[in-house]
Design a protein around this motif. Sequence first.
Motif, short mmCIF file in Angstrom:
data_model
loop_
_atom_site.label_atom_id
_atom_site.label_comp_id
_atom_site.label_asym_id
_atom_site.label_seq_id
_atom_site.Cartn_x
_atom_site.Cartn_y
_atom_site.Cartn_z
N VAL A 1 0.84 -1.20 0.00
CA VAL A 1 0.00 0.00 0.00
C VAL A 1 0.87 1.26 0.00
O VAL A 1 0.60 2.21 -0.74
CB VAL A 1 -0.98 0.00 1.20
N VAL A 2 1.93 1.26 0.81
CA VAL A 2 2.84 2.41 0.85
C VAL A 2 3.46 2.63 -0.53
O VAL A 2 3.48 3.75 -1.04
CB VAL A 2 3.95 2.21 1.92
N GLN A 3 3.95 1.56 -1.16
CA GLN A 3 4.58 1.70 -2.47
C GLN A 3 3.58 2.22 -3.51
O GLN A 3 3.90 3.13 -4.27
CB GLN A 3 5.18 0.38 -2.94
N LEU A 4 2.39 1.65 -3.54
CA LEU A 4 1.38 2.11 -4.49
C LEU A 4 1.01 3.57 -4.24
O LEU A 4 0.88 4.36 -5.18
CB LEU A 4 0.13 1.22 -4.42
N GLY A 5 0.84 3.92 -2.98
CA GLY A 5 0.51 5.30 -2.64
C GLY A 5 1.60 6.28 -3.06
O GLY A 5 1.32 7.34 -3.61
N GLY B 1 3.74 10.52 -6.14
CA GLY B 1 4.96 11.06 -6.73
C GLY B 1 4.93 11.14 -8.24
O GLY B 1 5.88 11.66 -8.86
N ALA B 2 3.87 10.64 -8.87
CA ALA B 2 3.79 10.67 -10.34
C ALA B 2 3.69 12.12 -10.82
O ALA B 2 3.09 12.96 -10.17
CB ALA B 2 2.59 9.87 -10.82
N ASP B 3 4.32 12.37 -11.95
CA ASP B 3 4.22 13.71 -12.56
C ASP B 3 2.78 13.96 -12.98
O ASP B 3 2.13 13.10 -13.54
CB ASP B 3 5.15 13.82 -13.77
N SER B 4 2.32 15.14 -12.66
CA SER B 4 0.94 15.49 -13.03
C SER B 4 0.81 15.85 -14.48
O SER B 4 1.64 16.32 -15.12
CB SER B 4 0.47 16.68 -12.20
#
Length: 162
Positions: free
Chosen positions: A150-154, A159-162
Amino acid sequence: MPILLPHLPDDSWRLTHMGRLLGHAMRRFDARVLQLMAQDEAVPLALSHLAERDQVSAAHVHITRHLSLAGDRLVDLAARAGMSKQAMAQLVDQCEAWNLVTRERDPRDARARIVRFTETGLLWLQAFERAVTQAEAEFRAEVGEQVATVVQLGLEVYGADS
């Protein structure tokens, strides 16, 4: 006589907000990665000693984390790492002195240089991969597989570029 302060609001949130927790977690993770790299027998001895004596910092990991295998111009490397060009230049200078990277002439622009891993730098990168894998496994063991997922997915979404 003690000085009486007016009633101060509760500021405990400053110790527990997500940004602070993420910062602490990243520092702990990077410190563990550097510790594992210092113990890695495949890391050249001189670099292992530097890591062991805390001469290699999380800042140096920025180069390891962000330099592409094909090499990058300093300005692109700095942007990817979220650092100023001047700060990245200092890190590259140190890593060049340690024989982790080299600067080569950019065939597209004679004024520019490309920063590339040396053979020693590629060994360092492989040790970095092993250390990250080990540190991630330790994280998963400490918090549990479901929480780690869950932490990694979150973090990937956040952190993904918008």
